[in-house]
Design an enzyme around this catalytic site. Structure first.
Site, PDB file in Angstrom:
ATOM      1  N   LYS A  93      -4.914  -1.113  13.861  1.00 45.11           N
ATOM      2  CA  LYS A  93      -4.089  -2.190  13.289  1.00 45.11           C
ATOM      3  C   LYS A  93      -2.993  -1.530  12.470  1.00 45.11           C
ATOM      4  CE  LYS A  93      -3.101  -4.783  10.201  1.00 45.11           C
ATOM      5  NZ  LYS A  93      -1.716  -4.843   9.693  1.00 45.11           N
ATOM      6  N   GLU A 115      -8.318   6.137   2.136  1.00 42.71           N
ATOM      7  CA  GLU A 115      -7.314   7.008   1.518  1.00 42.71           C
ATOM      8  C   GLU A 115      -6.324   6.090   0.826  1.00 42.71           C
ATOM      9  OE1 GLU A 115      -4.078   8.409   0.770  1.00 42.71           O
ATOM     10  OE2 GLU A 115      -3.747   9.139   2.832  1.00 42.71           O
ATOM     11  N   CYS A 121       1.835   9.105  -0.136  1.00 39.52           N
ATOM     12  CA  CYS A 121       0.708   8.871  -1.051  1.00 39.52           C
ATOM     13  C   CYS A 121       0.475  10.063  -1.970  1.00 39.52           C
ATOM     14  CB  CYS A 121      -0.544   8.516  -0.272  1.00 39.52           C
ATOM     15  SG  CYS A 121      -0.789   9.543   1.154  1.00 39.52           S
ATOM     16  N   GLU A 153       1.475   4.055  -9.377  1.00 38.80           N
ATOM     17  CA  GLU A 153       2.104   4.565  -8.157  1.00 38.80           C
ATOM     18  C   GLU A 153       3.374   3.765  -7.879  1.00 38.80           C
ATOM     19  OE1 GLU A 153       0.267   3.914  -4.197  1.00 38.80           O
ATOM     20  OE2 GLU A 153       0.521   6.077  -3.961  1.00 38.80           O
TER      21      GLU A 153
HETATM   22  O1  TXE Z   1      -0.132  -1.876   1.254  1.00 35.11           O
HETATM   23  P1  TXE Z   1      -1.356  -2.566   1.978  1.00 35.11           P
HETATM   24  P2  TXE Z   1       1.338  -2.476   1.043  1.00 35.11           P
HETATM   25  C1  TXE Z   1       0.668   1.590  -1.871  1.00 35.11           C
HETATM   26  C2  TXE Z   1       2.071   1.782  -2.409  1.00 35.11           C
HETATM   27  C3  TXE Z   1       2.750   0.518  -2.019  1.00 35.11           C
HETATM   28  C4  TXE Z   1       1.621  -0.488  -2.189  1.00 35.11           C
HETATM   29  C5  TXE Z   1       1.746  -1.762  -1.415  1.00 35.11           C
HETATM   30  O2  TXE Z   1       2.012   1.906  -3.803  1.00 35.11           O
HETATM   31  O3  TXE Z   1       3.831   0.232  -2.845  1.00 35.11           O
HETATM   32  O4  TXE Z   1       0.479   0.197  -1.759  1.00 35.11           O
HETATM   33  O5  TXE Z   1       1.935  -1.499  -0.027  1.00 35.11           O
HETATM   34  C6  TXE Z   1      -3.271  -3.844   5.806  1.00 35.11           C
HETATM   35  N1  TXE Z   1      -7.461  -6.735   5.193  1.00 35.11           N
HETATM   36  N2  TXE Z   1       0.503   2.200  -0.568  1.00 35.11           N
HETATM   37  O6  TXE Z   1       1.240  -3.837   0.453  1.00 35.11           O
HETATM   38  O7  TXE Z   1      -1.242  -4.040   1.888  1.00 35.11           O
HETATM   39  C7  TXE Z   1      -1.782  -3.955   6.013  1.00 35.11           C
HETATM   40  O8  TXE Z   1      -1.484  -4.888   7.027  1.00 35.11           O
HETATM   41  C8  TXE Z   1      -7.228  -5.710   6.017  1.00 35.11           C
HETATM   42  C9  TXE Z   1      -0.025   3.536  -0.579  1.00 35.11           C
HETATM   43  O9  TXE Z   1       2.083  -2.365   2.310  1.00 35.11           O
HETATM   44  O10 TXE Z   1      -2.590  -1.918   1.475  1.00 35.11           O
HETATM   45  C10 TXE Z   1      -1.450  -2.517   6.382  1.00 35.11           C
HETATM   46  O11 TXE Z   1      -1.761  -2.284   7.757  1.00 35.11           O
HETATM   47  N3  TXE Z   1      -6.070  -5.047   6.075  1.00 35.11           N
HETATM   48  C11 TXE Z   1      -0.459   3.948   0.765  1.00 35.11           C
HETATM   49  C12 TXE Z   1      -2.388  -1.716   5.494  1.00 35.11           C
HETATM   50  O12 TXE Z   1      -3.422  -2.617   5.112  1.00 35.11           O
HETATM   51  C13 TXE Z   1      -5.107  -5.408   5.218  1.00 35.11           C
HETATM   52  C14 TXE Z   1       0.395   3.552   1.899  1.00 35.11           C
HETATM   53  C15 TXE Z   1      -1.735  -1.169   4.220  1.00 35.11           C
HETATM   54  O13 TXE Z   1      -1.109  -2.204   3.509  1.00 35.11           O
HETATM   55  C16 TXE Z   1      -5.292  -6.449   4.292  1.00 35.11           C
HETATM   56  C17 TXE Z   1       0.853   2.177   1.781  1.00 35.11           C
HETATM   57  C18 TXE Z   1      -6.534  -7.130   4.316  1.00 35.11           C
HETATM   58  N4  TXE Z   1      -6.813  -8.154   3.492  1.00 35.11           N
HETATM   59  C19 TXE Z   1       0.932   1.582   0.557  1.00 35.11           C
HETATM   60  N5  TXE Z   1      -4.167  -6.580   3.556  1.00 35.11           N
HETATM   61  C20 TXE Z   1      -0.935   5.353   0.902  1.00 35.11           C
HETATM   62  N6  TXE Z   1      -2.118   5.643   0.376  1.00 35.11           N
HETATM   63  O14 TXE Z   1      -0.307   6.166   1.553  1.00 35.11           O
HETATM   64  C21 TXE Z   1      -3.300  -5.643   4.001  1.00 35.11           C
HETATM   65  N7  TXE Z   1      -3.854  -4.929   5.013  1.00 35.11           N
END
Ligand code: TXE
Length: 499
Positions: free
Chosen positions: A193, A268, A302, A402
């Site tokens: 996904k 992660e 990250c 972050e």
């Molecule tokens: O992350 P999400 P977002 C951090 C970074 C960023 C913040 C928000 O600080 O500004 O997170 O980013 C899926 N059930 N990182 O909102 O939502 C979503 O569709 C299952 C750090 O984009 O966590 C996507 O595929 N899945 C990070 C994935 O989760 C769900 C990289 C990540 O999105 C879901 C990205 C749910 N309920 C953001 N809700 C790193 N560690 O590198 C969302 N997703």
């Protein structure tokens, strides 16, 4: 500042037109069961790039069922044959490198050189590395001491079943690869996904994998929103493991959702990594490393070195170098060959990062450079100039949270133990950097830092063989390396009575 100058190749154009059929189950691309789509935009211009399928529960059900059917044969394929398929996928990624890099740049915004030499190149290396592991994933024979008689005991590393891989938008192809390749190497099948912001390269990867000989159903892709497609995957009883990279908030949601089914998890999550410059370091190299540590991929990394601890004796020299170099970074469309830094991935991410810049100023940090959006040809994109703050204190939000953007917080320290203590005071523990020419200090500090990766006199290095993951709230489990492969297996002990 630059605008787009590279032509989008015909293959990529055709692919974009058909992107609404972005759910791939078995060997077939299809729209979502509900028929709905989500727009995806070029972050450098704000222009509509494509519409992708908005998958949901019914799509995930179909993908998981198909992955289960494929699992029966995939796990029984000989290790050599399975490895060969993975290595053929690596070759195919290299053959399609230009197209994949262009898709990644259009969708995410990063400069084409980064997509080409980092994302696509490392993705191919990852598939090749895990393809090599299939024939080495053995068990042990164990020297047991039964109370009665004799027994031979050996262990087997068996696959888990269907793995759900949920990946973010910052390195879509690479993170997708580093979850799916080891899962498949260990004999699992997968449902991937991708992020709703950057789904294109994952879909193209799965198509390329099929063309390279991956049996249909072994890798399926369901695009869609996190709360719909993502949530359906984490709630699905037929999914044995979720491997996730993303925000800490979503990570926590996954832990809660997995409690009922006791799914295995690799998480992660975020980071606020410390990059520490000691006075005995090569200061020029350290400043360069600090820039690379924070501005790669527009800071949407990250493990970005977002807290730069600089010893008081070299502070002014380092800051002068940062200011001079940051001001020279050429912003532009990622498809322009001269571009050194692209836009942030979305308007939402830009707003979020701009909010932190405002908070930094409000909380009393000194804005040395950047902090504003460029105008002119770049006004419609989600650009932010490379930003450096000095006089940052540990408790400020720009030093604790972050930001995930091109914003560097510089903090000053006076001695080694203070630097280690303050570096470790974060809730996160993903990575850290150390700049020193003192060999003993390098090891001493590397051992004392609470982080899953420590780089000494380098930063942001990734290799398929080196495990990557976090301490503390940065998650658990590891991506990459042998350790990640083992995380996609379960151990069985087999006892043979010898009497
Ligand atoms: O992350 P999400 P977002 C951090 C970074 C960023 C913040 C928000 O600080 O500004 O997170 O980013 C899926 N059930 N990182 O909102 O939502 C979503 O569709 C299952 C750090 O984009 O966590 C996507 O595929 N899945 C990070 C994935 O989760 C769900 C990289 C990540 O999105 C879901 C990205 C749910 N309920 C953001 N809700 C790193 N560690 O590198 C969302 N997703």
């Amino acid at each position: 500042m630059t605008t787009m100058s590279v032509e989008i190749p015909e293959a990529a154009r055709t692919f974009l037109t058909a992107a609404a059929q972005s759910i791939l189950v078995g060997a077939e691309r299809m729209p979502s069961v509900g028929g709905e789509t989500i727009p995806t935009f070029d972050p450098a211009t704000g222009a509509l790039l494509a519409n992708i399928a908005a998958g949901g529960q019914a799509d995930v059900d179909r993908a998981v069922d198909t992955a289960h059917q494929a699992f029966v044969q995939w796990r029984q394929l000989s290790p050599a044959a399975r490895g060969r398929v993975l290595q053929d996928i690596a070759d195919a990624i290299e053959e399609h490198a230009e197209e994949l890099a262009i898709l990644e740049t259009l969708d995410n915004g990063k400069p084409l050189t980064e997509s080409t030499y980092l994302d696509v190149s490392l993705s191919a290396q990852i598939w090749r590395y895990f393809g090599g592991w299939t024939t080495k994933l053995g068990g042990l024979t164990l020297p047991v001491s039964p109370a009665v008689g004799e027994a031979l005991v050996y262990t087997r590393r068996e696959p888990l079943g269907v793995v759900g891989a949920i990946v973010p938008w910052n390195f879509p192809l690479m993170i997708g690869s580093w979850k799916v390749a080891p899962a498949l190497a260990a004999g699992n099948t997968a449902v991937l996904k991708p992020s709703e912001f950057t789904s294109l390269s994952a879909l193209r990867l799965a198509e390329i994998a099929l063309e390279a000989g991956l049996p249909p159903g072994v890798l399926n892709v369901v695009t869609g929103l996190g709360p719909d497609a993502g949530q359906a995957l984490i709630d699905h009883p037929g999914v044995a493991k979720i491997s996730f990279t993303g925000s800490t908030a979503t990570g926590r949601r996954i832990v809660t959702a997995s409690a009922g089914s006791l799914k295995k998890l690799t998480l992660e999550l975020g980071g606020k990594s410390a990059n520490i410059v000691f006075p005995d370091a090569d200061v020029e190299a350290a400043a360069q490393g600090a820039l690379n540590g924070i501005f790669l991929n527009q800071g949407q990394v990250c493990c970005a070195g977002s807290r730069l601890f600089v010893h008081r004796d070299v502070h002014d020299e380092v800051v002068a170098a940062l200011e001079a170099e940051a001001g020279e970074i050429l912003l532009g469309h990622g498809l322009d060959e001269e571009t050194q830094m692209g836009p942030l991935v979305s308007a939402r991410q830009l707003d979020r990062v701009a909010g932190y810049v405002e908070a930094g100023v409000r909380e009393g940090a000194t804005l040395v450079c950047g902090g504003e959006r460029p105008g002119g040809a770049l006004a419609d994109g989600h650009f932010l100039k490379p930003t450096v703050f000095t006089d940052v204190r540990d408790e400020m939000s720009i030093a604790t949270e972050e930001i995930f953007g091109p914003v560097l917080s510089v903090l000053t320290f006076d001695d080694e133990s203070e630097a280690v203590r303050r570096a470790n005071s974060s809730e996160y523990g993903l990575a850290a950097g150390v700049w020193t020419n003192d060999l003993k200090r390098a090891h001493r500090v590397a051992h004392a830092l609470e982080a899953g990766t420590v780089w000494v006199n380098m930063y942001n290095m990734i290799d398929p063989a080196a495990p990557f993951g976090g301490y503390k709230s940065s998650g658990y489990g590891r991506d990459l390396g042998e350790e990640s492969l083992l995380g996609y297996t379960q151990t069985k002990s087999v006892w043979i009575g010898m009497d």
